[in-house]
Design a protein around this motif. Sequence first.
Motif, PDB file in Angstrom:
ATOM      1  N   ILE A 140      -5.548   4.729   1.195  1.00  0.00           N
ATOM      2  CA  ILE A 140      -6.340   3.961   2.152  1.00  0.00           C
ATOM      3  C   ILE A 140      -5.748   2.561   2.307  1.00  0.00           C
ATOM      4  N   PHE A 141      -5.679   2.132   3.551  1.00  0.00           N
ATOM      5  CA  PHE A 141      -5.272   0.760   3.863  1.00  0.00           C
ATOM      6  C   PHE A 141      -6.357   0.169   4.749  1.00  0.00           C
ATOM      7  N   ASN A 142      -7.112  -0.765   4.212  1.00  0.00           N
ATOM      8  CA  ASN A 142      -8.218  -1.366   4.964  1.00  0.00           C
ATOM      9  C   ASN A 142      -7.684  -2.348   5.999  1.00  0.00           C
ATOM     10  N   MET A 143      -8.101  -2.114   7.218  1.00  0.00           N
ATOM     11  CA  MET A 143      -7.713  -3.016   8.312  1.00  0.00           C
ATOM     12  C   MET A 143      -8.725  -2.877   9.439  1.00  0.00           C
ATOM     13  N   SER A 144      -8.500  -3.601  10.521  1.00  0.00           N
ATOM     14  CA  SER A 144      -9.423  -3.545  11.654  1.00  0.00           C
ATOM     15  C   SER A 144      -9.377  -2.158  12.293  1.00  0.00           C
ATOM     16  N   THR A 155       0.834  -1.209   0.000  1.00  0.00           N
ATOM     17  CA  THR A 155       0.000   0.000   0.000  1.00  0.00           C
ATOM     18  C   THR A 155       0.866   1.255   0.000  1.00  0.00           C
ATOM     19  N   ASP A 200      -1.002   4.347  -2.119  1.00  0.00           N
ATOM     20  CA  ASP A 200      -2.448   4.330  -1.892  1.00  0.00           C
ATOM     21  C   ASP A 200      -2.766   5.171  -0.672  1.00  0.00           C
TER      22      ASP A 200
END
Length: 99
Positions: free
Chosen positions: A55-59, A48, A53
């Motif tokens: 945005i980094f999708n994570m919890s 990422t 990028d």
Amino acid sequence: MVLQKNELRKFIDKLENQYVFALIWIRLFYKYGKGQSTKSLLSQLKQTIDNKDEIFNMSGGEQTRDYLQVERITEYTVNIAIQTGNLSKKLLQRYTYNY
């Protein structure tokens, strides 16, 4: 898995009553380094960043993780083995002189 770990611990406790030895239990949680899976969290985060990028999708960040570099694992394991060897020698000396 917890049951098996506890059974192993109890077995080792019994062995300690029969033999003189030093045990160091090493638990390696999150390791990273060369050859790491591209599906791991750190690999994905690095990708990422490399892609720039936004945005980094994570919890939501509730989890705590400790990461350790593979090279450090090797270094630490060798140091622990050396310390354990020295501890074993001290234990042997102590038990030898007591008999």
